[in-house]
Design a protein around this motif. Sequence first.
Motif, PDB file in Angstrom:
ATOM      1  N   ILE A 155      36.928 -47.270  43.257  1.00 28.69           N
ATOM      2  CA  ILE A 155      36.029 -46.577  42.330  1.00 28.69           C
ATOM      3  C   ILE A 155      36.748 -45.413  41.669  1.00 28.69           C
ATOM      4  N   HIS A 156      37.664 -44.757  42.384  1.00 26.57           N
ATOM      5  CA  HIS A 156      38.506 -43.732  41.740  1.00 26.57           C
ATOM      6  C   HIS A 156      39.290 -44.349  40.584  1.00 26.57           C
ATOM      7  N   HIS A 157      39.813 -45.545  40.815  1.00 32.04           N
ATOM      8  CA  HIS A 157      40.532 -46.236  39.724  1.00 32.04           C
ATOM      9  C   HIS A 157      39.585 -46.565  38.574  1.00 32.04           C
ATOM     10  N   GLU A 158      38.406 -47.050  38.915  1.00 34.85           N
ATOM     11  CA  GLU A 158      37.420 -47.382  37.860  1.00 34.85           C
ATOM     12  C   GLU A 158      37.092 -46.168  36.993  1.00 34.85           C
ATOM     13  N   LEU A 159      36.978 -45.010  37.637  1.00 30.41           N
ATOM     14  CA  LEU A 159      36.524 -43.793  36.935  1.00 30.41           C
ATOM     15  C   LEU A 159      37.643 -43.071  36.189  1.00 30.41           C
ATOM     16  N   GLY A 203      34.063 -55.885  52.028  1.00 27.43           N
ATOM     17  CA  GLY A 203      33.978 -56.598  53.307  1.00 27.43           C
ATOM     18  C   GLY A 203      32.672 -56.227  53.981  1.00 27.43           C
ATOM     19  N   VAL A 204      32.275 -54.966  53.764  1.00 30.04           N
ATOM     20  CA  VAL A 204      30.954 -54.455  54.156  1.00 30.04           C
ATOM     21  C   VAL A 204      30.483 -53.547  53.005  1.00 30.04           C
ATOM     22  N   PRO A 205      29.198 -53.261  52.913  1.00 32.56           N
ATOM     23  CA  PRO A 205      28.698 -52.494  51.763  1.00 32.56           C
ATOM     24  C   PRO A 205      29.028 -51.007  51.860  1.00 32.56           C
ATOM     25  N   HIS A 206      29.399 -50.427  50.720  1.00 36.57           N
ATOM     26  CA  HIS A 206      29.731 -49.005  50.670  1.00 36.57           C
ATOM     27  C   HIS A 206      29.095 -48.342  49.447  1.00 36.57           C
ATOM     28  N   ALA A 207      28.486 -47.174  49.702  1.00 39.49           N
ATOM     29  CA  ALA A 207      28.047 -46.286  48.623  1.00 39.49           C
ATOM     30  C   ALA A 207      29.094 -45.175  48.543  1.00 39.49           C
ATOM     31  N   VAL A 208      29.400 -44.743  47.315  1.00 39.23           N
ATOM     32  CA  VAL A 208      30.442 -43.721  47.109  1.00 39.23           C
ATOM     33  C   VAL A 208      29.910 -42.652  46.167  1.00 39.23           C
ATOM     34  N   VAL A 209      30.042 -41.402  46.606  1.00 38.16           N
ATOM     35  CA  VAL A 209      29.629 -40.262  45.779  1.00 38.16           C
ATOM     36  C   VAL A 209      30.823 -39.322  45.654  1.00 38.16           C
ATOM     37  N   PHE A 210      31.232 -39.009  44.436  1.00 38.45           N
ATOM     38  CA  PHE A 210      32.322 -38.042  44.249  1.00 38.45           C
ATOM     39  C   PHE A 210      31.743 -36.629  44.183  1.00 38.45           C
ATOM     40  N   VAL A 211      32.369 -35.695  44.887  1.00 38.19           N
ATOM     41  CA  VAL A 211      31.881 -34.308  44.983  1.00 38.19           C
ATOM     42  C   VAL A 211      33.051 -33.349  44.693  1.00 38.19           C
ATOM     43  N   GLU A 212      32.703 -32.088  44.444  1.00 40.25           N
ATOM     44  CA  GLU A 212      33.731 -31.067  44.189  1.00 40.25           C
ATOM     45  C   GLU A 212      34.267 -30.464  45.483  1.00 40.25           C
ATOM     46  N   ASP A 213      33.387 -30.426  46.519  1.00 41.42           N
ATOM     47  CA  ASP A 213      33.793 -29.732  47.752  1.00 41.42           C
ATOM     48  C   ASP A 213      33.359 -30.563  48.957  1.00 41.42           C
ATOM     49  N   LEU A 214      34.293 -31.183  49.639  1.00 40.93           N
ATOM     50  CA  LEU A 214      33.959 -32.026  50.796  1.00 40.93           C
ATOM     51  C   LEU A 214      33.495 -31.199  51.996  1.00 40.93           C
ATOM     52  N   ASP A 215      33.943 -29.956  52.064  1.00 40.99           N
ATOM     53  CA  ASP A 215      33.634 -29.141  53.251  1.00 40.99           C
ATOM     54  C   ASP A 215      32.158 -28.782  53.343  1.00 40.99           C
ATOM     55  N   ALA A 218      28.155 -44.849  53.795  1.00 40.43           N
ATOM     56  CA  ALA A 218      28.091 -43.820  52.744  1.00 40.43           C
ATOM     57  C   ALA A 218      29.362 -42.986  52.776  1.00 40.43           C
ATOM     58  N   ASN A 219      30.016 -42.893  51.602  1.00 42.53           N
ATOM     59  CA  ASN A 219      31.284 -42.164  51.495  1.00 42.53           C
ATOM     60  C   ASN A 219      31.170 -41.026  50.491  1.00 42.53           C
ATOM     61  N   PHE A 220      31.818 -39.917  50.824  1.00 43.52           N
ATOM     62  CA  PHE A 220      31.851 -38.760  49.931  1.00 43.52           C
ATOM     63  C   PHE A 220      33.314 -38.468  49.649  1.00 43.52           C
ATOM     64  N   ALA A 221      33.673 -38.403  48.366  1.00 42.57           N
ATOM     65  CA  ALA A 221      35.094 -38.363  48.000  1.00 42.57           C
ATOM     66  C   ALA A 221      35.366 -37.208  47.057  1.00 42.57           C
ATOM     67  N   LYS A 222      36.546 -36.629  47.215  1.00 40.60           N
ATOM     68  CA  LYS A 222      37.007 -35.562  46.317  1.00 40.60           C
ATOM     69  C   LYS A 222      38.354 -35.951  45.739  1.00 40.60           C
ATOM     70  N   VAL A 223      38.543 -35.752  44.462  1.00 37.69           N
ATOM     71  CA  VAL A 223      39.834 -36.032  43.832  1.00 37.69           C
ATOM     72  C   VAL A 223      40.769 -34.854  44.105  1.00 37.69           C
ATOM     73  N   LEU A 224      41.901 -35.138  44.769  1.00 31.59           N
ATOM     74  CA  LEU A 224      42.910 -34.095  45.034  1.00 31.59           C
ATOM     75  C   LEU A 224      43.882 -33.986  43.861  1.00 31.59           C
ATOM     76  N   ALA A 225      44.191 -35.164  43.295  1.00 34.05           N
ATOM     77  CA  ALA A 225      45.083 -35.267  42.129  1.00 34.05           C
ATOM     78  C   ALA A 225      44.913 -36.694  41.619  1.00 34.05           C
ATOM     79  N   PRO A 226      45.356 -37.027  40.419  1.00 34.66           N
ATOM     80  CA  PRO A 226      45.230 -38.418  39.961  1.00 34.66           C
ATOM     81  C   PRO A 226      45.916 -39.368  40.958  1.00 34.66           C
ATOM     82  N   GLY A 227      45.124 -40.322  41.502  1.00 33.67           N
ATOM     83  CA  GLY A 227      45.697 -41.269  42.458  1.00 33.67           C
ATOM     84  C   GLY A 227      45.709 -40.773  43.880  1.00 33.67           C
TER      85      GLY A 227
END
Length: 270
Positions: free
Chosen positions: A218-222, A145-157, A181-190
Amino acid sequence: MTLNFWKMNGAGNDFVMLDNRDLALSLSTEQIAQLCDRHRGIGADGLLCVEPATEGGDFKMRYYNADGSEAEMCGNGARCFGSFVNRLHDGKLTLVRFETLAGMISAEFEGDQVRINMSAPHGLKLATDLPVAGDVLTVHSVNTGVPHAVVFVEDLDTVPVKAWGAGLRYHDAFKPKGTNANFAKVLAPGSISIRTYERGVEDETLACGTGMVACALIHHELTGAPSPVTVLVKGGDTLRVGFTENPPHEYTDVTLFGPADFVFQGTVTL
Ligand SMILES: N[C@H](CCC[C@H](N)C(=O)O)C(=O)O
């Protein structure tokens, strides 16, 4: 000019709500920015106006960022918009469809929770290494709906959200309109946790609905994590993103489910 407004928030992303169904209001960019100013105005991440429909919806949603810039869509704002319109109709609505610059959106109500049917995501691009603020980041992107960049990281803090966020927001790769710009961490699958630096707020917000959808897809894609994906946001809320992938890498039935809260009502004179 005296304005009657509601202040609402969707998971901490907060908004000034105006009923402009009679189109009597015509606010300048500067006036919108003043209303959203947290020291000289009401204070909000954005402002939403209810306007009459012109393309077959029930209403038109206009969304403006805190700097007064109009944006195509706002996921948290859309939940608040639906609830606001429902309140204007004494809570009697079960579904409302509204026109946005990103396409037709609909809202369904479950108590103080709202399910938004989002516009079709497009422009998905995975894993581009980009130089950002002296680092090299692996960046994914999609327009929800609007543009988003997404970066997955190990530590959001420890993520330098302002430095990396501003670096991506104005990066050559996303010119001319820029990106959130979004920064995301995987907590568990899904299950992911995210932080978002928002275009037009030019800062981190407590939540970003279109950003949650971008990170979930993008989590689903990866990882192949199935629908729904739960998203924990900076403000502490956890929301749900649903989707259908068909054909591969194309998404329909994209939904965002979460809160939309009324905070206070007021009048302001500009
Ligand atoms: N700042 C965004 C629009 C609002 C997005 C966010 N508040 C949401 O909930 O989706 C932009 O200019 O692209």
